[in-house]
Design a protein around this motif. Sequence first.
Motif, mmCIF file in Angstrom:
data_model
loop_
_atom_site.group_PDB
_atom_site.id
_atom_site.type_symbol
_atom_site.label_atom_id
_atom_site.label_comp_id
_atom_site.label_asym_id
_atom_site.label_seq_id
_atom_site.Cartn_x
_atom_site.Cartn_y
_atom_site.Cartn_z
ATOM 1 N N ARG A 147 -36.325 15.255 -79.509
ATOM 2 C CA ARG A 147 -36.137 15.760 -80.869
ATOM 3 C C ARG A 147 -35.746 14.622 -81.830
ATOM 4 O O ARG A 147 -35.882 14.776 -83.050
ATOM 5 C CB ARG A 147 -35.036 16.826 -80.900
ATOM 6 N N LEU A 148 -35.265 13.521 -81.273
ATOM 7 C CA LEU A 148 -34.780 12.409 -82.096
ATOM 8 C C LEU A 148 -35.847 11.346 -82.339
ATOM 9 O O LEU A 148 -35.685 10.499 -83.219
ATOM 10 C CB LEU A 148 -33.561 11.758 -81.425
ATOM 11 N N LEU A 174 -36.924 7.143 -76.757
ATOM 12 C CA LEU A 174 -35.605 7.375 -76.156
ATOM 13 C C LEU A 174 -35.866 8.040 -74.808
ATOM 14 O O LEU A 174 -36.046 9.248 -74.719
ATOM 15 C CB LEU A 174 -34.731 8.252 -77.050
ATOM 16 N N GLU A 175 -35.921 7.220 -73.775
ATOM 17 C CA GLU A 175 -36.228 7.698 -72.429
ATOM 18 C C GLU A 175 -34.972 7.694 -71.571
ATOM 19 O O GLU A 175 -34.140 6.770 -71.677
ATOM 20 C CB GLU A 175 -37.295 6.807 -71.775
ATOM 21 N N ILE A 176 -34.828 8.691 -70.711
ATOM 22 C CA ILE A 176 -33.654 8.811 -69.851
ATOM 23 C C ILE A 176 -34.104 8.897 -68.400
ATOM 24 O O ILE A 176 -34.977 9.695 -68.057
ATOM 25 C CB ILE A 176 -32.807 10.052 -70.201
ATOM 26 N N GLU A 177 -33.508 8.077 -67.549
ATOM 27 C CA GLU A 177 -33.776 8.088 -66.111
ATOM 28 C C GLU A 177 -32.511 8.479 -65.362
ATOM 29 O O GLU A 177 -31.403 8.153 -65.790
ATOM 30 C CB GLU A 177 -34.203 6.704 -65.624
ATOM 31 N N GLU A 178 -32.689 9.121 -64.220
ATOM 32 C CA GLU A 178 -31.564 9.463 -63.346
ATOM 33 C C GLU A 178 -31.724 8.753 -62.009
ATOM 34 O O GLU A 178 -32.814 8.710 -61.444
ATOM 35 C CB GLU A 178 -31.496 10.966 -63.110
ATOM 36 N N PHE A 179 -30.625 8.195 -61.506
ATOM 37 C CA PHE A 179 -30.617 7.522 -60.216
ATOM 38 C C PHE A 179 -29.480 8.084 -59.378
ATOM 39 O O PHE A 179 -28.377 8.327 -59.893
ATOM 40 C CB PHE A 179 -30.409 6.013 -60.385
ATOM 41 N N ALA A 180 -29.749 8.257 -58.098
ATOM 42 C CA ALA A 180 -28.680 8.639 -57.176
ATOM 43 C C ALA A 180 -27.869 7.404 -56.827
ATOM 44 O O ALA A 180 -28.415 6.343 -56.520
ATOM 45 C CB ALA A 180 -29.268 9.248 -55.909
ATOM 46 N N VAL A 181 -26.555 7.512 -56.921
ATOM 47 C CA VAL A 181 -25.644 6.431 -56.534
ATOM 48 C C VAL A 181 -24.630 7.030 -55.567
ATOM 49 O O VAL A 181 -24.475 8.257 -55.501
ATOM 50 C CB VAL A 181 -24.938 5.817 -57.760
ATOM 51 N N PRO A 182 -23.932 6.210 -54.784
ATOM 52 C CA PRO A 182 -22.957 6.769 -53.845
ATOM 53 C C PRO A 182 -21.951 7.690 -54.543
ATOM 54 O O PRO A 182 -21.285 7.279 -55.490
ATOM 55 C CB PRO A 182 -22.279 5.519 -53.266
ATOM 56 N N HIS A 183 -21.928 8.937 -54.124
ATOM 57 C CA HIS A 183 -20.972 9.936 -54.597
ATOM 58 C C HIS A 183 -21.175 10.321 -56.064
ATOM 59 O O HIS A 183 -20.234 10.781 -56.715
ATOM 60 C CB HIS A 183 -19.534 9.454 -54.371
ATOM 61 N N PHE A 187 -27.209 7.676 -65.089
ATOM 62 C CA PHE A 187 -28.254 7.910 -66.070
ATOM 63 C C PHE A 187 -28.424 6.649 -66.913
ATOM 64 O O PHE A 187 -27.435 6.045 -67.348
ATOM 65 C CB PHE A 187 -27.905 9.098 -66.978
ATOM 66 N N ARG A 188 -29.679 6.280 -67.125
ATOM 67 C CA ARG A 188 -29.979 5.110 -67.957
ATOM 68 C C ARG A 188 -30.803 5.564 -69.159
ATOM 69 O O ARG A 188 -31.861 6.172 -69.004
ATOM 70 C CB ARG A 188 -30.720 4.043 -67.151
ATOM 71 N N PHE A 189 -30.295 5.259 -70.315
ATOM 72 C CA PHE A 189 -30.934 5.610 -71.576
ATOM 73 C C PHE A 189 -31.620 4.351 -72.120
ATOM 74 O O PHE A 189 -30.950 3.341 -72.390
ATOM 75 C CB PHE A 189 -29.888 6.097 -72.588
ATOM 76 N N HIS A 190 -32.933 4.396 -72.289
ATOM 77 C CA HIS A 190 -33.706 3.271 -72.806
ATOM 78 C C HIS A 190 -34.132 3.634 -74.230
ATOM 79 O O HIS A 190 -34.884 4.595 -74.438
ATOM 80 C CB HIS A 190 -34.935 3.016 -71.933
ATOM 81 N N VAL A 191 -33.673 2.851 -75.195
ATOM 82 C CA VAL A 191 -33.860 3.191 -76.603
ATOM 83 C C VAL A 191 -34.582 2.038 -77.301
ATOM 84 O O VAL A 191 -34.145 0.881 -77.203
ATOM 85 C CB VAL A 191 -32.507 3.455 -77.292
ATOM 86 N N ARG A 192 -35.677 2.357 -78.007
ATOM 87 C CA ARG A 192 -36.474 1.320 -78.672
ATOM 88 C C ARG A 192 -36.703 1.675 -80.138
ATOM 89 O O ARG A 192 -37.042 2.809 -80.465
ATOM 90 C CB ARG A 192 -37.838 1.155 -77.997
ATOM 91 N N ALA A 193 -36.533 0.672 -81.004
ATOM 92 C CA ALA A 193 -36.834 0.829 -82.431
ATOM 93 C C ALA A 193 -36.898 -0.560 -83.056
ATOM 94 O O ALA A 193 -36.413 -1.544 -82.485
ATOM 95 C CB ALA A 193 -35.785 1.667 -83.133
ATOM 96 N N SER A 203 -23.949 7.059 -80.763
ATOM 97 C CA SER A 203 -23.921 8.437 -81.269
ATOM 98 C C SER A 203 -24.959 9.294 -80.563
ATOM 99 O O SER A 203 -24.700 10.459 -80.231
ATOM 100 C CB SER A 203 -24.164 8.440 -82.782
ATOM 101 N N PHE A 204 -26.141 8.726 -80.333
ATOM 102 C CA PHE A 204 -27.168 9.449 -79.570
ATOM 103 C C PHE A 204 -26.654 9.819 -78.182
ATOM 104 O O PHE A 204 -26.741 10.965 -77.757
ATOM 105 C CB PHE A 204 -28.414 8.574 -79.399
ATOM 106 N N VAL A 205 -26.152 8.811 -77.468
ATOM 107 C CA VAL A 205 -25.765 9.033 -76.075
ATOM 108 C C VAL A 205 -24.586 10.007 -75.982
ATOM 109 O O VAL A 205 -24.572 10.896 -75.124
ATOM 110 C CB VAL A 205 -25.432 7.701 -75.375
ATOM 111 N N GLY A 206 -23.602 9.861 -76.850
ATOM 112 C CA GLY A 206 -22.472 10.783 -76.834
ATOM 113 C C GLY A 206 -22.897 12.219 -77.078
ATOM 114 O O GLY A 206 -22.384 13.156 -76.447
ATOM 115 N N THR A 207 -23.865 12.409 -77.975
ATOM 116 C CA THR A 207 -24.371 13.746 -78.259
ATOM 117 C C THR A 207 -25.200 14.281 -77.093
ATOM 118 O O THR A 207 -25.057 15.447 -76.687
ATOM 119 C CB THR A 207 -25.220 13.707 -79.547
ATOM 120 N N LEU A 208 -26.056 13.435 -76.532
ATOM 121 C CA LEU A 208 -26.896 13.874 -75.413
ATOM 122 C C LEU A 208 -26.074 14.172 -74.162
ATOM 123 O O LEU A 208 -26.431 15.054 -73.369
ATOM 124 C CB LEU A 208 -27.958 12.815 -75.115
ATOM 125 N N GLU A 209 -24.961 13.470 -73.996
ATOM 126 C CA GLU A 209 -24.075 13.776 -72.864
ATOM 127 C C GLU A 209 -23.558 15.202 -72.960
ATOM 128 O O GLU A 209 -23.425 15.902 -71.940
ATOM 129 C CB GLU A 209 -22.912 12.771 -72.836
#
Length: 256
Positions: A147-148, A174-183, A187-193, A203-209
């Motif tokens: 949406r952003l 604004l792409e988001i990836e999820e990775f399994a880590v121990p326990h 999430f990695r947010f890749h932002v391009r502009a 502000s984006f990441v805090g809102t998306l969280e």
Amino acid sequence: MPRFALKIEYDGAPFAGWQRQKEHPSVQQAIEEALRKLQPDAPGIAAAGRTDAGVHALGQVAHCDLVKDWDPFRLGEALNHHLKPLPVSILQVAPVEEDFHARFSATERQYLFRLLCRRAPATHERGNVWQVAYPLMLAPMQEAAQRLVGLHDFTTFRSTMCQAESPVKTLDSLEIEEFAVPHGQEFRFHVRARSFLHNQVRSFVGTLERVGAGAWSPDDVQAALEAKDRAACGPVCPPQGLCLAHVTYPQDPFQT
């Protein structure tokens, strides 16, 4: 006077940001002082982006002008010697044309934000991630992120201290990836502009969280964007997960 582009990596934790300040250490100051060990009257440097206090870089770019026509490898080695023991590294040096400008010649900036979800405190990644103690859902965050993307008035996601002339910007991706880590999860947010407003990525990441936690919906993010009101923004996340990853130019000065 020869001009050089510097590709720079740094840990932002000990610094009050990139920009030189009178009373607090900065990355710019550290590099300028290293340059002045090589040339006492070396002028100030300019960077592609002014990262805030605590924000890191994997691929910051700056340019400097020196009297001596240095061999790029030797210049990088000399600067790294004088930067010790600070967590700042010159990864690469390249000669550039006199009209090259690290900030104004850039066509795109890419940021990476890392968010760790687990109850146990981070040890090895401490200071390099924002950590929350509960799981998040990837799919609704990805939906809200889309949406952003595009050309928008980003007043909602702009710091009240932002000095940009206009809040209207184009967010390329604004792409988001999820990775399994121990326990837990990471999430990695890749932002391009091409350029960003002050505190826009955080502000984006805090809102998306909040979306990932189930407190907001993607429609809430849409409504916040359309409100064009800073009060409609979600929480602004802390800086330690944010990193300036890459800067793009019409011709890559570091391409070998």
